[in-house]
Design an enzyme around this catalytic site. Structure first.
Site, short mmCIF file in Angstrom:
data_model
loop_
_atom_site.label_atom_id
_atom_site.label_comp_id
_atom_site.label_asym_id
_atom_site.label_seq_id
_atom_site.Cartn_x
_atom_site.Cartn_y
_atom_site.Cartn_z
N ARG A 16 34.82 44.62 48.48
CA ARG A 16 35.52 43.10 48.50
C ARG A 16 35.99 42.98 47.24
NH1 ARG A 16 32.33 41.42 45.14
NH2 ARG A 16 33.82 39.46 45.19
N ASP B 279 42.02 34.94 44.88
CA ASP B 279 42.41 35.98 45.88
C ASP B 279 43.93 36.02 46.19
OD1 ASP B 279 39.55 35.25 46.51
OD2 ASP B 279 39.94 37.15 47.43
N ASN C 250 40.75 30.67 46.40
CA ASN C 250 39.50 31.51 46.11
C ASN C 250 38.51 31.44 47.10
OD1 ASN C 250 38.47 33.35 43.89
ND2 ASN C 250 36.92 31.67 43.55
N LYS C 251 37.28 31.97 47.02
CA LYS C 251 36.07 31.84 47.63
C LYS C 251 35.84 30.35 48.04
CE LYS C 251 34.32 34.41 49.23
NZ LYS C 251 34.85 34.73 50.38
N GLN D 278 27.68 36.09 47.60
CA GLN D 278 28.41 37.24 46.52
C GLN D 278 27.77 36.79 44.95
OE1 GLN D 278 29.98 35.73 48.94
NE2 GLN D 278 31.92 36.90 49.45
C1 LIG Z 1 38.50 39.28 41.37
S1 LIG Z 1 38.96 38.80 43.03
C2 LIG Z 1 37.30 38.12 43.41
C3 LIG Z 1 37.44 37.17 44.55
O1 LIG Z 1 37.28 37.66 45.87
C4 LIG Z 1 36.23 37.02 46.42
O2 LIG Z 1 36.21 37.07 47.84
P1 LIG Z 1 35.42 38.19 48.84
O3 LIG Z 1 34.17 38.13 48.05
O4 LIG Z 1 35.48 37.36 50.17
O5 LIG Z 1 36.33 39.46 48.88
C5 LIG Z 1 36.10 35.76 45.97
O6 LIG Z 1 37.01 34.79 46.47
C6 LIG Z 1 36.43 36.12 44.54
O7 LIG Z 1 36.59 35.16 43.50
#
Ligand SMILES: CSC[C@H]1O[C@H](OP(=O)(O)O)[C@H](O)[C@@H]1O
EC number: 5.3.1.23
Length: 340
Positions: free
Chosen positions: A48, A234, A244-245, A193
């Site tokens: 991810r 993202d 972003n998240k 996360q």
């Molecule tokens: C360095 S990109 C990290 C970014 O990706 C994460 O999303 P996910 O865990 O769903 O892949 C999150 O938005 C992070 O900030």
């Protein structure tokens, strides 16, 4: 490199991933030898983070080529498998971009695709270290404080990239300059996360931190307990809006109200000039059960339904700085990724 954590690597045995679904309790590798396993790994966030997805997607093309040879697929069947990798998650532009980066090398064979994917991996690590240096410079110059109390949301560390990290790379650089007093790591529901992955990376790096509930972030900021917030991204639209998240926009709003910098750290590979604004960024809707359960335990009453957008969009006006590998854009002051 400190804590050389490699979320994605190509080995003699194919694509190797750190399985992020079992951290921090277990450190396990997932060996990917077919496209179905990779698509599943992407969709369940075993791998991810935008840059890590880009690198995994690039190596995934090589996996598809090897599998096509092994299974006797037609070129069309191979390309359909590649498309399933490319579209396994919609928001992080890096996934599709990583696949597209290596497609021109397919006619030259697997080795050529792997070589290009390895170049992408190496570039990402270098970019992250540059982002870290530039982001730390900007933050220290603007806050005039050290050591700093830093808030971060989700995981934008080595686990989310090819190595070092984006937002976490800024934190690593600040820590190397003895400029971090404390990191507030938002737990980042529903998949945690922050409490699982960012906390694990902070432990590995020996950086002091507190894990907090996502719902605590705004008051922690408004109580004056934070000097700067740094997050990953993202997808960044042409006007500077940032996806972003989920939960990031609340952090940005609190930072604006508290008058502290909200910094986004991301490589140019996360900028999508073909997306005019945040309104056009596809937001991944994930299963409602992720909100209603944890490791099989249901926390809501029978019949409850979950609402689970995986990302939100921070308006450009709230982004004090975008730290990229080529420098800083002060988005809130009107600078945008669009070529000036
Ligand atoms: C360095 S990109 C990290 C970014 O990706 C994460 O999303 P996910 O865990 O769903 O892949 C999150 O938005 C992070 O900030």
């Amino acid at each position: 490199m400190v804590n050389d954590i490699r979320a994605v690597a190509w080995t003699d045995d194919g694509l190797r991933l750190i399985d992020q679904t079992v951290l921090p309790g277990r450190f396990e590798h997932l060996h990917v030898r077919d496209t179905g396993t990779l698509v599943d790994a992407i969709r369940r966030l075993a791998v991810r983070g935008a840059p890590a997805l880009g690198v995994a997607g690039a190596f995934g093309v090589a996996i598809a080529m090897i599998e096509a040879e092994r299974q006797g697929w037609t070129a069309g069947e191979r390309d359909a498998a590649i498309d399933r990798i490319r579209s396994a998650r919609p928001t992080a532009v890096n996934l599709a971009a990583g696949v597209d980066r290596v497609l021109p090398f397919v006619p030259e064979g697997v080795d050529a695709v792997v070589a290009e994917a390895r170049k992408l991996l190496d570039e990402d690590v270098r970019n992250n270290q540059s982002i870290g240096r530039g982001g730390a410079d900007w933050i220290l110059a603007r806050t005039g404080k050290r050591p700093l109390r830093v808030l971060t949301h989700c995981n934008a560390g080595a686990l989310a990239t090819a190595g070092w990290g984006t937002a976490f790379g800024v934190i690593r650089e600040l820590a190397q300059r003895d400029a971090v007093e404390l990191v507030y790591a938002d737990e980042t529901r529903p998949l945690l996360q922050g409490s699982r992955l960012t906390a694990w990376e902070l432990e590995q790096a020996g950086i002091p931190y507190l894990v907090q509930a996502d719902g605590a972030a705004a008051s922690t900021i408004l109580r004056g307990l934070v000097d700067v917030a740094v997050i990953g991204a993202d997808r960044i639209a042409a006007n500077g809006d940032v996806a972003n998240k989920i939960g990031s926009v609340g952090v940005a709003l609190a930072c604006a109200d508290a008058g502290i910098p909200f910094v986004v750290a991301a490589p140019w590979s996360t900028v999508d000039l073909n997306t005019p604004s945040g309104e056009e960024i596809p937001i991944e809707e994930r299963p409602g059960d992720e909100v209603l359960t944890w490791e099989g335990l249901t926390v809501a009453p029978p019949g409850a339904r979950g609402f689970n957008p995986a990302f939100d969009v921070i308006p450009a006006r709230l982004v004090a700085a975008l730290a990229t590998e080529t420098g800083i854009l002060e988005i809130a002051k009107g600078e945008t990724p669009l070529p000036s």
